[in-house]
Design a protein around this motif. Structure first.
Motif, short mmCIF file in Angstrom:
data_model
loop_
_atom_site.label_atom_id
_atom_site.label_comp_id
_atom_site.label_asym_id
_atom_site.label_seq_id
_atom_site.Cartn_x
_atom_site.Cartn_y
_atom_site.Cartn_z
N GLY A 1 0.87 -1.45 0.09
CA GLY A 1 -0.05 -0.05 0.13
C GLY A 1 0.77 1.32 0.04
O GLY A 1 2.14 1.21 -0.21
N LYS A 2 0.45 2.55 0.24
CA LYS A 2 1.08 3.61 0.15
C LYS A 2 1.69 3.85 1.54
O LYS A 2 2.86 3.67 1.54
N GLU A 3 1.23 3.76 2.81
CA GLU A 3 1.64 4.00 3.95
C GLU A 3 0.57 3.45 4.92
O GLU A 3 -0.51 3.42 4.77
N ILE B 1 4.61 0.96 0.65
CA ILE B 1 5.80 1.65 -0.08
C ILE B 1 6.44 2.63 0.94
O ILE B 1 7.90 2.53 1.13
N ASN B 2 5.74 3.66 1.24
CA ASN B 2 6.37 4.65 2.32
C ASN B 2 6.28 4.08 3.72
O ASN B 2 5.27 3.63 4.22
N PHE B 3 7.38 4.42 4.48
CA PHE B 3 7.51 3.86 5.94
C PHE B 3 6.94 4.81 7.11
O PHE B 3 7.08 4.33 8.01
N ILE B 4 6.61 5.86 6.49
CA ILE B 4 6.36 7.08 7.27
C ILE B 4 4.61 6.97 7.33
O ILE B 4 4.07 7.36 6.47
N PRO B 5 4.04 6.37 8.35
CA PRO B 5 2.64 6.44 8.60
C PRO B 5 1.99 8.09 8.58
O PRO B 5 2.71 8.91 8.89
N PHE C 1 15.67 6.57 -0.95
CA PHE C 1 16.61 5.73 -1.23
C PHE C 1 16.72 4.36 -0.44
O PHE C 1 16.68 3.30 -0.88
N GLU C 2 16.69 4.77 0.92
CA GLU C 2 16.81 3.42 1.76
C GLU C 2 15.76 2.40 1.76
O GLU C 2 15.99 1.27 1.69
N ARG C 3 14.67 3.23 1.46
CA ARG C 3 13.35 2.22 1.49
C ARG C 3 13.18 1.33 0.11
O ARG C 3 12.72 0.18 0.10
N LEU C 4 13.73 2.21 -0.79
CA LEU C 4 13.52 1.60 -2.34
C LEU C 4 14.48 0.56 -2.32
O LEU C 4 14.27 -0.44 -2.86
N ASN C 5 15.69 0.98 -1.87
CA ASN C 5 16.92 -0.27 -1.84
C ASN C 5 16.20 -1.51 -1.08
O ASN C 5 16.60 -2.61 -1.63
#
Length: 241
Positions: free
Chosen positions: A48-50, A140-144, A156-160
């Motif tokens: 999902g998005k976040e 995808i996005n780790f920030i709620p 970059f870190e999350r996509l990696n």
């Protein structure tokens, strides 16, 4: 009990999380190495998005984000499989297999996930969020956030991390994140090629595939998502199982 790609991902996420939280400035920050919830051995991955909560809710952030890799690490090291036992002495949170029970409001994203998975598998019990047995869920996005605040995601870190073999190991990948990722990012991260699009107002479907997988990129599945869209996604994907 757990596939090697998942063990490797958890080990990576634990090491990275420890390094991240060794910095005092990050103590109450969302975890960029959050892994997800559900069944890591499932055939379906939904991204999902976040997470849809206020990041300032520190207890929820602790359970659902900060300690997510460590909880998975505990289950792997102790050879513990899927269960509904509380990991913490918490009021509502259960564990990474079934984060909550009976949390399925009509417009809630999880209700849409249940409906989609039930179109694919049929006869999934709706009680106690049993649909978590049939898929692995992450973001995808780790920030709620209670409301999506970005149009594109480029951390970059999350996509990696999403480029890890584990996230490529599912027969069916559903990116319910709208335009968070561009076409080239999707192809590069998930090792798939664009195939075709089915265009309909607010319910576009973009199909990617390789010889073993199908990836569906569509809107966030919540609120006014139609049942027709969920049925169409199910029709496009179920023959991969």
């Amino acid at each position: 009990m757990y596939k090697e790609s998942f063990k490797d991902l958890v080990n990576f996420a634990v090491i990275k999380s420890n390094n991240f939280y060794n910095n005092p400035e990050n103590v109450n920050s969302p975890n960029p190495y959050f892994i997800g919830f559900g069944n890591p051995n499932a055939k379906i991955l939904i991204l999902g998005k976040e997470k849809g909560f206020d990041k300032n809710n520190l207890k929820q952030l602790e359970y659902e984000s900060i300690n997510n890799p460590r909880e998975w690490d505990n289950y792997i090291k102790n050879n513990i499989g899927s269960n509904k036992n509380k990991f913490y002495d918490s009021e509502n949170y259960i564990n990474t297999f079934f984060p909550y029970l009976n949390k399925n409001k009509s417009g809630h994203t999880w209700n849409k996930y249940y409906t989609l998975l039930n179109h694919i598998y049929t006869s999934i019990p709706k009680s106690e969020n049993e649909f978590f047995r049939y898929a692995f869920l992450s973001e995808i996005n780790f920030i709620p956030s209670k409301y999506s605040e970005i149009k594109r995601f480029d951390n970059f870190e999350r996509l990696n991390m999403l480029n890890n073999k584990f996230f490529k190991s599912f027969e069916i990948i559903i990116l319910a994140c709208g335009s968070y990722l561009e076409k080239e990012q999707i192809e590069n991260i998930f090792s798939v090629s664009y195939y075709e699009s089915i265009l309909k107002k607010r319910e576009n479907i973009h199909i990617y595939q390789n010889s073993n997988q199908i990836l569906i990129n569509t809107r966030q599945l919540s609120m006014d998502t139609s049942n027709d869209l969920l049925i169409k996604i199910a029709e496009l994907t179920k023959n991969k199982l």
